[in-house]
Design a protein around this motif. Structure first.
Motif, PDB file in Angstrom:
ATOM      1  N   SER A  24       0.812  -1.218   0.000  1.00  0.00           N
ATOM      2  CA  SER A  24       0.000   0.000   0.000  1.00  0.00           C
ATOM      3  C   SER A  24       0.844   1.266   0.000  1.00  0.00           C
ATOM      4  CB  SER A  24      -0.937   0.010   1.214  1.00  0.00           C
ATOM      5  OG  SER A  24      -0.193   0.111   2.422  1.00  0.00           O
ATOM      6  N   LYS A  25       2.150   1.133   0.260  1.00  0.00           N
ATOM      7  CA  LYS A  25       3.026   2.300   0.305  1.00  0.00           C
ATOM      8  C   LYS A  25       4.079   2.298  -0.786  1.00  0.00           C
ATOM      9  CE  LYS A  25       4.207   1.822   4.612  1.00  0.00           C
ATOM     10  NZ  LYS A  25       4.885   2.126   5.886  1.00  0.00           N
ATOM     11  N   ILE A  26       3.886   1.470  -1.786  1.00  0.00           N
ATOM     12  CA  ILE A  26       4.859   1.423  -2.885  1.00  0.00           C
ATOM     13  C   ILE A  26       4.377   2.311  -4.024  1.00  0.00           C
ATOM     14  CG2 ILE A  26       5.914  -0.040  -4.640  1.00  0.00           C
ATOM     15  CD1 ILE A  26       5.950  -2.303  -2.624  1.00  0.00           C
ATOM     16  N   PHE A  27       5.160   3.348  -4.313  1.00  0.00           N
ATOM     17  CA  PHE A  27       4.800   4.237  -5.408  1.00  0.00           C
ATOM     18  C   PHE A  27       4.874   3.494  -6.735  1.00  0.00           C
ATOM     19  CE2 PHE A  27       6.449   7.387  -2.262  1.00  0.00           C
ATOM     20  CZ  PHE A  27       5.243   8.033  -2.051  1.00  0.00           C
ATOM     21  N   GLY A  28       3.886   3.731  -7.578  1.00  0.00           N
ATOM     22  CA  GLY A  28       3.791   3.061  -8.870  1.00  0.00           C
ATOM     23  C   GLY A  28       2.679   2.032  -8.901  1.00  0.00           C
ATOM     24  N   ILE A  29       2.259   1.529  -7.735  1.00  0.00           N
ATOM     25  CA  ILE A  29       1.141   0.594  -7.672  1.00  0.00           C
ATOM     26  C   ILE A  29      -0.137   1.392  -7.409  1.00  0.00           C
ATOM     27  CG2 ILE A  29       0.112  -1.346  -6.425  1.00  0.00           C
ATOM     28  CD1 ILE A  29       2.908  -2.346  -5.824  1.00  0.00           C
ATOM     29  N   GLN A  30      -1.043   1.392  -8.375  1.00  0.00           N
ATOM     30  CA  GLN A  30      -2.287   2.146  -8.236  1.00  0.00           C
ATOM     31  C   GLN A  30      -3.277   1.429  -7.322  1.00  0.00           C
ATOM     32  OE1 GLN A  30      -2.437   5.121  -9.633  1.00  0.00           O
ATOM     33  NE2 GLN A  30      -4.473   5.642  -8.887  1.00  0.00           N
ATOM     34  N   THR A  31      -3.522   0.155  -7.630  1.00  0.00           N
ATOM     35  CA  THR A  31      -4.400  -0.678  -6.802  1.00  0.00           C
ATOM     36  C   THR A  31      -3.881  -2.114  -6.855  1.00  0.00           C
ATOM     37  OG1 THR A  31      -5.915  -1.194  -8.628  1.00  0.00           O
ATOM     38  CG2 THR A  31      -6.461   0.728  -7.263  1.00  0.00           C
ATOM     39  N   PHE A  32      -4.387  -2.943  -5.933  1.00  0.00           N
ATOM     40  CA  PHE A  32      -4.064  -4.363  -5.976  1.00  0.00           C
ATOM     41  C   PHE A  32      -5.213  -5.163  -5.395  1.00  0.00           C
ATOM     42  CE2 PHE A  32      -2.266  -2.672  -2.074  1.00  0.00           C
ATOM     43  CZ  PHE A  32      -2.623  -3.599  -1.100  1.00  0.00           C
ATOM     44  N   SER A  33      -5.260  -6.447  -5.738  1.00  0.00           N
ATOM     45  CA  SER A  33      -6.357  -7.313  -5.298  1.00  0.00           C
ATOM     46  C   SER A  33      -5.824  -8.671  -4.874  1.00  0.00           C
ATOM     47  CB  SER A  33      -7.374  -7.524  -6.433  1.00  0.00           C
ATOM     48  OG  SER A  33      -7.988  -6.320  -6.817  1.00  0.00           O
ATOM     49  N   PRO A  34      -6.274  -9.182  -3.706  1.00  0.00           N
ATOM     50  CA  PRO A  34      -5.940 -10.564  -3.335  1.00  0.00           C
ATOM     51  C   PRO A  34      -6.765 -11.526  -4.195  1.00  0.00           C
ATOM     52  CG  PRO A  34      -7.418  -9.584  -1.716  1.00  0.00           C
ATOM     53  CD  PRO A  34      -7.094  -8.499  -2.697  1.00  0.00           C
ATOM     54  N   VAL A  35      -6.118 -12.555  -4.709  1.00  0.00           N
ATOM     55  CA  VAL A  35      -6.752 -13.434  -5.691  1.00  0.00           C
ATOM     56  C   VAL A  35      -6.614 -14.895  -5.274  1.00  0.00           C
ATOM     57  CG1 VAL A  35      -6.734 -14.177  -8.114  1.00  0.00           C
ATOM     58  CG2 VAL A  35      -6.216 -11.791  -7.534  1.00  0.00           C
ATOM     59  N   LEU A  36      -7.708 -15.638  -5.443  1.00  0.00           N
ATOM     60  CA  LEU A  36      -7.664 -17.096  -5.311  1.00  0.00           C
ATOM     61  C   LEU A  36      -7.528 -17.696  -6.710  1.00  0.00           C
ATOM     62  CD1 LEU A  36     -10.449 -17.861  -2.667  1.00  0.00           C
ATOM     63  CD2 LEU A  36      -7.991 -17.643  -2.308  1.00  0.00           C
ATOM     64  N   ARG A  37      -6.649 -18.665  -6.846  1.00  0.00           N
ATOM     65  CA  ARG A  37      -6.482 -19.350  -8.126  1.00  0.00           C
ATOM     66  C   ARG A  37      -6.952 -20.795  -7.980  1.00  0.00           C
ATOM     67  NH1 ARG A  37      -0.707 -18.926 -10.099  1.00  0.00           N
ATOM     68  NH2 ARG A  37      -0.387 -20.142  -8.200  1.00  0.00           N
ATOM     69  N   ARG A  38      -7.800 -21.209  -8.897  1.00  0.00           N
ATOM     70  CA  ARG A  38      -8.343 -22.557  -8.860  1.00  0.00           C
ATOM     71  C   ARG A  38      -8.232 -23.209 -10.231  1.00  0.00           C
ATOM     72  NH1 ARG A  38      -7.671 -21.472  -4.380  1.00  0.00           N
ATOM     73  NH2 ARG A  38      -9.121 -21.520  -2.622  1.00  0.00           N
ATOM     74  N   SER A  39      -8.537 -24.495 -10.277  1.00  0.00           N
ATOM     75  CA  SER A  39      -8.571 -25.220 -11.545  1.00  0.00           C
ATOM     76  C   SER A  39      -9.806 -24.784 -12.331  1.00  0.00           C
ATOM     77  CB  SER A  39      -8.610 -26.724 -11.282  1.00  0.00           C
ATOM     78  OG  SER A  39      -9.868 -27.073 -10.697  1.00  0.00           O
ATOM     79  N   HIS A  40     -10.062 -25.439 -13.440  1.00  0.00           N
ATOM     80  CA  HIS A  40     -11.231 -25.106 -14.254  1.00  0.00           C
ATOM     81  C   HIS A  40     -12.479 -25.865 -13.811  1.00  0.00           C
ATOM     82  CE1 HIS A  40      -8.054 -23.995 -17.426  1.00  0.00           C
ATOM     83  NE2 HIS A  40      -8.531 -22.880 -16.902  1.00  0.00           N
ATOM     84  N   ASP A  41     -12.367 -26.595 -12.724  1.00  0.00           N
ATOM     85  CA  ASP A  41     -13.511 -27.342 -12.214  1.00  0.00           C
ATOM     86  C   ASP A  41     -14.581 -26.374 -11.711  1.00  0.00           C
ATOM     87  OD1 ASP A  41     -14.728 -29.945 -11.145  1.00  0.00           O
ATOM     88  OD2 ASP A  41     -14.614 -28.665  -9.350  1.00  0.00           O
ATOM     89  N   SER A  42     -15.795 -26.519 -12.181  1.00  0.00           N
ATOM     90  CA  SER A  42     -16.875 -25.583 -11.857  1.00  0.00           C
ATOM     91  C   SER A  42     -17.165 -25.543 -10.368  1.00  0.00           C
ATOM     92  CB  SER A  42     -18.156 -25.974 -12.622  1.00  0.00           C
ATOM     93  OG  SER A  42     -17.930 -25.963 -14.011  1.00  0.00           O
ATOM     94  N   GLU A  43     -17.144 -26.691  -9.727  1.00  0.00           N
ATOM     95  CA  GLU A  43     -17.423 -26.735  -8.289  1.00  0.00           C
ATOM     96  C   GLU A  43     -16.341 -26.001  -7.501  1.00  0.00           C
ATOM     97  OE1 GLU A  43     -18.173 -30.034  -4.737  1.00  0.00           O
ATOM     98  OE2 GLU A  43     -18.230 -30.635  -6.856  1.00  0.00           O
ATOM     99  N   ALA A  44     -15.074 -26.175  -7.918  1.00  0.00           N
ATOM    100  CA  ALA A  44     -13.970 -25.490  -7.235  1.00  0.00           C
ATOM    101  C   ALA A  44     -14.091 -23.978  -7.398  1.00  0.00           C
ATOM    102  CB  ALA A  44     -12.638 -25.980  -7.788  1.00  0.00           C
ATOM    103  N   ILE A  45     -14.517 -23.543  -8.574  1.00  0.00           N
ATOM    104  CA  ILE A  45     -14.687 -22.106  -8.818  1.00  0.00           C
ATOM    105  C   ILE A  45     -15.796 -21.547  -7.940  1.00  0.00           C
ATOM    106  CG2 ILE A  45     -15.358 -20.400 -10.542  1.00  0.00           C
ATOM    107  CD1 ILE A  45     -14.058 -22.235 -12.661  1.00  0.00           C
ATOM    108  N   CYS A  46     -16.907 -22.241  -7.841  1.00  0.00           N
ATOM    109  CA  CYS A  46     -18.023 -21.764  -7.017  1.00  0.00           C
ATOM    110  C   CYS A  46     -17.642 -21.725  -5.542  1.00  0.00           C
ATOM    111  CB  CYS A  46     -19.249 -22.663  -7.230  1.00  0.00           C
ATOM    112  SG  CYS A  46     -20.010 -22.501  -8.858  1.00  0.00           S
ATOM    113  N   THR A  47     -16.910 -22.741  -5.088  1.00  0.00           N
ATOM    114  CA  THR A  47     -16.465 -22.766  -3.691  1.00  0.00           C
ATOM    115  C   THR A  47     -15.548 -21.583  -3.400  1.00  0.00           C
ATOM    116  OG1 THR A  47     -16.628 -25.179  -3.604  1.00  0.00           O
ATOM    117  CG2 THR A  47     -15.245 -24.105  -1.946  1.00  0.00           C
ATOM    118  N   ALA A  48     -14.638 -21.296  -4.323  1.00  0.00           N
ATOM    119  CA  ALA A  48     -13.727 -20.167  -4.137  1.00  0.00           C
ATOM    120  C   ALA A  48     -14.480 -18.844  -4.141  1.00  0.00           C
ATOM    121  CB  ALA A  48     -12.667 -20.165  -5.233  1.00  0.00           C
ATOM    122  N   ALA A  49     -15.504 -18.735  -4.967  1.00  0.00           N
ATOM    123  CA  ALA A  49     -16.308 -17.509  -5.005  1.00  0.00           C
ATOM    124  C   ALA A  49     -16.964 -17.259  -3.650  1.00  0.00           C
ATOM    125  CB  ALA A  49     -17.353 -17.604  -6.104  1.00  0.00           C
TER     126      ALA A  49
END
Length: 416
Positions: free
Chosen positions: A68-93
């Motif tokens: 949050s204090k690094i100049f040059g970074i406008q915004t950032f987002s924490p991200v979950l990465r999952r496989s292409h399995d639909s159930e895994a995506i819904c659970t992560a959501a």
């Protein structure tokens, strides 16, 4: 929220830099990885215009605090990465929604399918994911126009990315990408804000402070050190120059020109700062001046004072209202330190009626009678005490008066 797998970084206006864009991006990335090196082997990769920081198990809250204090970074987002399995995506959501700091009343799902071979299209994914969230949170409603939360899902060939929060960064340009300047740091509210705004535009700054011991105390020096440490929290280190100004100030006062005292004093300060800039490879001077705020900041006064130097004068606050300056001071954490009641040399010998329209010719005649001035300016430059402050608090400076320490106050701990 569970610890995310990676962080999506977004760069602000530096991405508009055309052919220089890659240089600015690489400067931000290298600096970011250096700042975060204590967290172990964090890795970075770029994919189709996206910039991802792989956490590899590093604690997200601690990493986010530094990002949050690094100049040059406008915004950032924490991200979950999952496989292409639909159930895994819904659970992560559902997990992303559970991790929100404030429970929303409305939401919408935005699916971006960059991998076109994925077996569900966007129109199928939106209700699938939205339905899973609605089942998990009874009472939550869908609002596709003005939702409290937008749940974003990006389906790429290598995996699916789910996120919602967009956290503001410091913005601007990477540290030092636009050169170096000297900041005239008084210890008041304005100059630290001017320094922060300058650093945000990619300037490396070195702070110059004028002290008048014994008229000003060691606590006034400590105040400037504390302010510099606040600024160092955004750049990891900052060089500070403490200039002895007592002799010049008292001799100027003895010349019997009280209405021009502030102007004469400021002209001497500017000359000294420019010479320190030459010695330290800086190409500009930065001040906290705001047009019309005090007698020395009227347009004629600014012209009379600034005319003694050849370097560019940068005045980030020049058209800002005091309320806006104070608001930024609160945001960057310098306000409470700035208002501590330790006087600096600018508060000494202040006349009842300072000139708001000084005549440059008159000033030059007065200075011409001060045969000692040039010698004292050179002596002040020679006797300047310089030291480096860093985020590790290795200051290299030890005030001589008993009981005064260079230390980190409790209020400052959250900045490092």
């Amino acid at each position: 929220m569970i610890n995310p797998d990676l962080i999506l970084l977004r760069f602000g206006e530096l991405t508009l830099k055309g052919k220089n864009r890659n240089r600015f991006e690489q400067a931000v990335i290298h600096y970011t990885l250096d700042v975060l090196k204590d967290f172990g082997e964090l890795t970075y990769r770029k994919a189709y215009g996206r910039f991802f920081l792989e956490l590899n198990g590093a604690p997200y809250p601690s990493v986010a605090s530094k990002l949050s204090k690094i100049f040059g970074i406008q915004t950032f987002s924490p991200v979950l990465r999952r496989s292409h399995d639909s159930e895994a995506i819904c659970t992560a959501a559902v997990q992303v929604m559970e991790g929100l700091s404030k429970r929303p009343q409305t939401f919408k799902v935005s699916v971006k399918r960059t991998w076109k071979e994925y077996h569900h299209d966007t129109q199928e994914m939106n209700p699938m994911i939205g339905g899973a969230v609605l089942r998990a949170f009874p009472g939550l409603k869908v609002d596709v126009h003005e939702p409290d939360v937008e749940l974003r899902v990006e389906i790429r060939e290598e995996g699916t990315y789910i996120f919602s929060d967009i956290i503001p960064g410091a913005g601007g340009y990477p540290v030092g990408s636009n050169g170096k300047a000297m900041l005239m740091l008084s210890g008041g509210i304005d100059s630290p804000v001017a320094g922060w705004l300058s650093m945000r535009k990619g300037l490396e700054i070195e702070a110059v402070h004028f002290h008048a011991f014994p008229f000003t105390s060691e606590r006034a020096k400590q105040k400037v050190i504390d302010l510099s440490l606040h600024l160092a929290g955004y750049t990891r280190k900052i060089k500070v120059h403490m200039v002895p100004f007592t002799e010049i100030q008292t001799r100027l006062n003895a010349m019997g020109q009280p209405n021009l005292m502030i102007t004469l004093m400021r002209r001497a300060m500017f000359r000294i700062t420019e010479r320190l800039a030459d010695l330290n490879g800086a190409k500009a001077l930065v001040t906290g001046e705001s047009l019309g705020q005090v007698a020395s900041q009227t347009l004629p006064s600014l012209n009379a004072i600034g005319s003694v130097v050849d370097m560019p004068l940068l005045r980030p606050l020049i058209t800002m209202d005091k309320e806006d300056i104070i608001r930024i001071a609160h945001r960057i954490g310098t306000y409470d330190t700035s208002i501590l009641p330790y006087e600096d040399c600018c508060t000494l010998f202040v006349p009842k009626s300072p000139s708001t329209n000084p005549n440059i010719n008159v000033l030059e005649r007065i200075e011409g009678r001060a045969a000692w001035l040039e010698e004292e300016i050179e002596k002040a430059v020679k006797d300047t005490e310089s030291f480096m402050l860093s985020h590790l608090f290795d200051t290299g400076y030890a005030p001589k008066q008993e009981g005064i320490e260079v230390s980190l106050s409790e209020d400052m701990e959250r900045f490092f």
